[in-house]
Design a protein around this motif. Structure first.
Motif, PDB file in Angstrom:
ATOM      1  N   VAL A 133      69.183 -15.985 110.970  1.00 57.58           N
ATOM      2  CA  VAL A 133      69.762 -16.980 110.067  1.00 57.58           C
ATOM      3  C   VAL A 133      68.771 -18.120 109.915  1.00 57.58           C
ATOM      4  CG1 VAL A 133      70.975 -18.399 111.796  1.00 57.58           C
ATOM      5  CG2 VAL A 133      71.889 -18.210 109.475  1.00 57.58           C
ATOM      6  N   GLY A 134      68.837 -18.809 108.772  1.00 59.39           N
ATOM      7  CA  GLY A 134      67.971 -19.952 108.519  1.00 59.39           C
ATOM      8  C   GLY A 134      68.668 -21.264 108.818  1.00 59.39           C
ATOM      9  N   THR A 135      67.897 -22.268 109.208  1.00 63.15           N
ATOM     10  CA  THR A 135      68.479 -23.570 109.529  1.00 63.15           C
ATOM     11  C   THR A 135      69.124 -24.222 108.315  1.00 63.15           C
ATOM     12  OG1 THR A 135      66.304 -24.606 109.164  1.00 63.15           O
ATOM     13  CG2 THR A 135      66.889 -24.013 111.439  1.00 63.15           C
ATOM     14  N   ALA A 136      68.589 -23.991 107.126  1.00 64.51           N
ATOM     15  CA  ALA A 136      69.180 -24.585 105.925  1.00 64.51           C
ATOM     16  C   ALA A 136      70.562 -24.003 105.644  1.00 64.51           C
ATOM     17  CB  ALA A 136      68.260 -24.380 104.728  1.00 64.51           C
ATOM     18  N   THR A 137      70.761 -22.738 105.986  1.00 65.00           N
ATOM     19  CA  THR A 137      72.081 -22.124 105.838  1.00 65.00           C
ATOM     20  C   THR A 137      73.081 -22.777 106.790  1.00 65.00           C
ATOM     21  OG1 THR A 137      71.159 -20.013 105.132  1.00 65.00           O
ATOM     22  CG2 THR A 137      73.371 -19.965 106.074  1.00 65.00           C
ATOM     23  N   LEU A 138      72.670 -22.999 108.028  1.00 65.66           N
ATOM     24  CA  LEU A 138      73.549 -23.648 109.013  1.00 65.66           C
ATOM     25  C   LEU A 138      73.917 -25.060 108.563  1.00 65.66           C
ATOM     26  CD1 LEU A 138      71.656 -22.529 112.239  1.00 65.66           C
ATOM     27  CD2 LEU A 138      73.739 -21.515 111.292  1.00 65.66           C
ATOM     28  N   ALA A 139      72.941 -25.774 108.007  1.00 64.49           N
ATOM     29  CA  ALA A 139      73.205 -27.125 107.531  1.00 64.49           C
ATOM     30  C   ALA A 139      74.144 -27.120 106.331  1.00 64.49           C
ATOM     31  CB  ALA A 139      71.891 -27.818 107.172  1.00 64.49           C
ATOM     32  N   GLU A 140      73.949 -26.173 105.424  1.00 59.57           N
ATOM     33  CA  GLU A 140      74.793 -26.097 104.229  1.00 59.57           C
ATOM     34  C   GLU A 140      76.237 -25.772 104.590  1.00 59.57           C
ATOM     35  OE1 GLU A 140      75.811 -25.981 100.091  1.00 59.57           O
ATOM     36  OE2 GLU A 140      74.265 -26.956 101.283  1.00 59.57           O
ATOM     37  N   LEU A 141      76.444 -24.840 105.496  1.00 62.26           N
ATOM     38  CA  LEU A 141      77.801 -24.520 105.917  1.00 62.26           C
ATOM     39  C   LEU A 141      78.457 -25.721 106.584  1.00 62.26           C
ATOM     40  CD1 LEU A 141      77.243 -20.922 107.317  1.00 62.26           C
ATOM     41  CD2 LEU A 141      78.431 -21.545 105.208  1.00 62.26           C
ATOM     42  N   GLY A 142      77.724 -26.405 107.445  1.00 64.73           N
ATOM     43  CA  GLY A 142      78.283 -27.560 108.130  1.00 64.73           C
ATOM     44  C   GLY A 142      78.609 -28.701 107.197  1.00 64.73           C
ATOM     45  N   ARG A 143      77.881 -28.813 106.111  1.00 70.62           N
ATOM     46  CA  ARG A 143      78.102 -29.899 105.155  1.00 70.62           C
ATOM     47  C   ARG A 143      79.494 -29.872 104.543  1.00 70.62           C
ATOM     48  NH1 ARG A 143      77.220 -30.827  99.690  1.00 70.62           N
ATOM     49  NH2 ARG A 143      76.638 -28.654  99.278  1.00 70.62           N
ATOM     50  N   HIS A 144      80.102 -28.687 104.513  1.00 67.60           N
ATOM     51  CA  HIS A 144      81.398 -28.521 103.856  1.00 67.60           C
ATOM     52  C   HIS A 144      82.584 -28.602 104.821  1.00 67.60           C
ATOM     53  CE1 HIS A 144      79.672 -27.358  99.997  1.00 67.60           C
ATOM     54  NE2 HIS A 144      78.846 -26.554 100.634  1.00 67.60           N
ATOM     55  N   GLU A 145      82.324 -28.808 106.123  1.00 71.90           N
ATOM     56  CA  GLU A 145      83.431 -28.722 107.082  1.00 71.90           C
ATOM     57  C   GLU A 145      83.295 -29.772 108.162  1.00 71.90           C
ATOM     58  OE1 GLU A 145      85.625 -27.382 110.670  1.00 71.90           O
ATOM     59  OE2 GLU A 145      83.482 -27.708 110.457  1.00 71.90           O
ATOM     60  N   GLY A 146      84.442 -30.330 108.567  1.00 73.49           N
ATOM     61  CA  GLY A 146      84.463 -31.267 109.690  1.00 73.49           C
ATOM     62  C   GLY A 146      83.637 -32.511 109.418  1.00 73.49           C
ATOM     63  N   ASP A 147      82.815 -32.893 110.413  1.00 75.15           N
ATOM     64  CA  ASP A 147      82.032 -34.116 110.276  1.00 75.15           C
ATOM     65  C   ASP A 147      80.662 -33.866 109.665  1.00 75.15           C
ATOM     66  OD1 ASP A 147      80.652 -32.870 112.287  1.00 75.15           O
ATOM     67  OD2 ASP A 147      81.088 -34.357 113.833  1.00 75.15           O
ATOM     68  N   GLY A 148      80.450 -32.654 109.158  1.00 75.76           N
ATOM     69  CA  GLY A 148      79.213 -32.368 108.462  1.00 75.76           C
ATOM     70  C   GLY A 148      78.067 -31.907 109.322  1.00 75.76           C
ATOM     71  N   ARG A 149      78.301 -31.745 110.628  1.00 73.46           N
ATOM     72  CA  ARG A 149      77.237 -31.241 111.495  1.00 73.46           C
ATOM     73  C   ARG A 149      76.851 -29.819 111.095  1.00 73.46           C
ATOM     74  NH1 ARG A 149      79.350 -29.828 115.861  1.00 73.46           N
ATOM     75  NH2 ARG A 149      81.502 -30.262 115.233  1.00 73.46           N
ATOM     76  N   PRO A 150      75.569 -29.455 111.199  1.00 77.14           N
ATOM     77  CA  PRO A 150      75.201 -28.066 110.956  1.00 77.14           C
ATOM     78  C   PRO A 150      75.982 -27.130 111.863  1.00 77.14           C
ATOM     79  CG  PRO A 150      73.230 -29.430 111.074  1.00 77.14           C
ATOM     80  CD  PRO A 150      74.392 -30.307 111.484  1.00 77.14           C
ATOM     81  N   LEU A 151      76.307 -25.968 111.356  1.00 78.77           N
ATOM     82  CA  LEU A 151      77.005 -24.973 112.163  1.00 78.77           C
ATOM     83  C   LEU A 151      76.105 -24.529 113.307  1.00 78.77           C
ATOM     84  CD1 LEU A 151      79.503 -23.111 112.487  1.00 78.77           C
ATOM     85  CD2 LEU A 151      78.271 -21.440 111.083  1.00 78.77           C
ATOM     86  N   ASP A 152      76.646 -24.530 114.513  1.00 82.24           N
ATOM     87  CA  ASP A 152      75.893 -24.051 115.668  1.00 82.24           C
ATOM     88  C   ASP A 152      75.702 -22.545 115.532  1.00 82.24           C
ATOM     89  OD1 ASP A 152      75.340 -23.023 118.405  1.00 82.24           O
ATOM     90  OD2 ASP A 152      75.674 -25.101 118.994  1.00 82.24           O
ATOM     91  N   PRO A 153      74.465 -22.029 115.655  1.00 87.02           N
ATOM     92  CA  PRO A 153      74.247 -20.593 115.468  1.00 87.02           C
ATOM     93  C   PRO A 153      74.968 -19.719 116.477  1.00 87.02           C
ATOM     94  CG  PRO A 153      72.267 -21.649 116.326  1.00 87.02           C
ATOM     95  CD  PRO A 153      73.209 -22.750 115.919  1.00 87.02           C
ATOM     96  N   ARG A 154      75.442 -20.326 117.575  1.00 90.41           N
ATOM     97  CA  ARG A 154      76.228 -19.535 118.534  1.00 90.41           C
ATOM     98  C   ARG A 154      77.530 -19.049 117.910  1.00 90.41           C
ATOM     99  NH1 ARG A 154      76.453 -23.514 123.565  1.00 90.41           N
ATOM    100  NH2 ARG A 154      76.507 -25.013 121.838  1.00 90.41           N
ATOM    101  N   HIS A 155      78.053 -19.779 116.931  1.00 96.91           N
ATOM    102  CA  HIS A 155      79.249 -19.318 116.226  1.00 96.91           C
ATOM    103  C   HIS A 155      78.969 -18.023 115.464  1.00 96.91           C
ATOM    104  CE1 HIS A 155      82.312 -22.324 116.929  1.00 96.91           C
ATOM    105  NE2 HIS A 155      81.501 -23.307 116.616  1.00 96.91           N
ATOM    106  N   LEU A 156      77.729 -17.796 115.102  1.00 99.87           N
ATOM    107  CA  LEU A 156      77.350 -16.602 114.349  1.00 99.87           C
ATOM    108  C   LEU A 156      76.810 -15.496 115.251  1.00 99.87           C
ATOM    109  CD1 LEU A 156      75.506 -18.234 111.301  1.00 99.87           C
ATOM    110  CD2 LEU A 156      77.932 -17.669 111.539  1.00 99.87           C
ATOM    111  N   ARG A 157      76.655 -15.781 116.548  1.00102.00           N
ATOM    112  CA  ARG A 157      76.085 -14.806 117.491  1.00102.00           C
ATOM    113  C   ARG A 157      74.726 -14.292 116.991  1.00102.00           C
ATOM    114  NH1 ARG A 157      79.586 -16.532 120.497  1.00102.00           N
ATOM    115  NH2 ARG A 157      80.861 -15.282 121.934  1.00102.00           N
ATOM    116  N   THR A 158      73.900 -15.233 116.510  1.00 99.06           N
ATOM    117  CA  THR A 158      72.629 -14.866 115.911  1.00 99.06           C
ATOM    118  C   THR A 158      71.525 -14.799 116.960  1.00 99.06           C
ATOM    119  OG1 THR A 158      73.269 -15.899 113.822  1.00 99.06           O
ATOM    120  CG2 THR A 158      70.932 -15.545 114.180  1.00 99.06           C
ATOM    121  N   ASN A 159      70.663 -13.783 116.842  1.00100.22           N
ATOM    122  CA  ASN A 159      69.526 -13.653 117.761  1.00100.22           C
ATOM    123  C   ASN A 159      68.387 -14.613 117.434  1.00100.22           C
ATOM    124  OD1 ASN A 159      70.216 -10.234 117.433  1.00100.22           O
ATOM    125  ND2 ASN A 159      70.505 -11.316 119.367  1.00100.22           N
ATOM    126  N   ILE A 160      68.065 -14.746 116.139  1.00 96.05           N
ATOM    127  CA  ILE A 160      66.863 -15.480 115.730  1.00 96.05           C
ATOM    128  C   ILE A 160      67.233 -16.523 114.682  1.00 96.05           C
ATOM    129  CG2 ILE A 160      64.544 -15.287 114.744  1.00 96.05           C
ATOM    130  CD1 ILE A 160      64.691 -12.253 115.526  1.00 96.05           C
TER     131      ILE A 160
END
Length: 243
Positions: A133-160
């Motif tokens: 996953v890319g960091t910009a994707t995590l930031a974009e998802l987080g922008r739409h939810e909660g306090d706007g923090r980037p989504l932690d990649p652990r929620h996606l169980r991502t390796n890289i």
């Protein structure tokens, strides 16, 4: 090796590797690492074990023909120590996969008979052996939810996790071979997400609106799957580029 660019793969450039994780037990928390060894079948040790119920279904965050929603698995954290896979239970008890007593302790935690089993002919991976996953994707998802923090990649169980400038740019890599460190991957598909993107886990608070965000804003997809073309080693700071 050239840097991934919009002219070559349809969107903005990719940068360096900023996070690497291995999940030795499927659906349990994993470990952050400075480097991953990637074999022809995937990240070494990743999803090597899984918790099985009496019907031979794997503990997960969702129901399918082979998976069963068992949220107790989110309270566990797994790591590799030497040649062993160690699971830490909520009370701090540690059990070693494959050793006597591990299944008993886990059955108490799950409040039903379960057992740890090593992967055999049927893969524990959902669709492909490596996830990116890319960091910009995590930031974009987080922008739409909660306090706007980037989504932690652990929620996606991502390796890289690769540094990127544009949301979802990694989807333009589908069908391409990509070199990351000493490894060459073929990106095969976008990753469809389930409720795990928002559930609470060890040291990770819930993101209760995240599944809806992924669904409404991006067709329930985030990140990509990849197969191994050439095995090797990936370390933090390694560059990502077209093979």
């Amino acid at each position: 090796m050239s840097t991934l660019s919009g002219s070559e793969v349809g969107a903005g450039p990719a940068g360096r590797v900023v996070a690497l994780r291995c999940f030795p037990v499927k659906a349990a928390g994993g470990e952050s690492l400075a480097a991953l060894e990637v074999t022809p079948s995937g990240v070494a040790g990743d999803r090597e074990w899984a918790v099985y119920d009496q019907a031979d279904k794997l503990a997960s965050g969702k129901h399918t023909r082979r998976l069963r929603r068992m949220d107790e698995v989110f309270a566990l954290v797994a790591s590799r120590r030497g040649g062993d896979t160690v699971l830490v239970l909520p009370d701090g008890t540690e059990v070693v996969a494959g050793e006597s007593g591990a299944d008993t302790a886990l059955s108490t935690h799950f409040r039903e008979p379960v057992r740890l089993r090593r992967e055999d002919a049927i893969p524990h991976q959902d669709a492909a052996p490596v996830s990116v996953v890319g960091t910009a994707t995590l930031a974009e998802l987080g922008r739409h939810e909660g306090d706007g923090r980037p989504l932690d990649p652990r929620h996606l169980r991502t390796n890289i996790v690769v540094e990127t400038q544009e949301p979802y740019v990694e989807e333009s890599w589908v069908g391409h071979e990509v070199s990351i460190g000493g490894v060459r991957l073929r990106v095969t598909d976008r990753t469809e997400r389930c409720r795990m993107v928002g559930v609470a886990q060890v040291d990770l608070p819930p993101r209760p609106g995240m599944l809806k965000v992924v669904s409404v804003h991006h067709d329930l997809r985030a990140g990509v799957y990849a197969e191994v073309v050439a095995p090797g080693r990936i370390a933090l700071g390694d560059e990502a580029g077209l093979a």
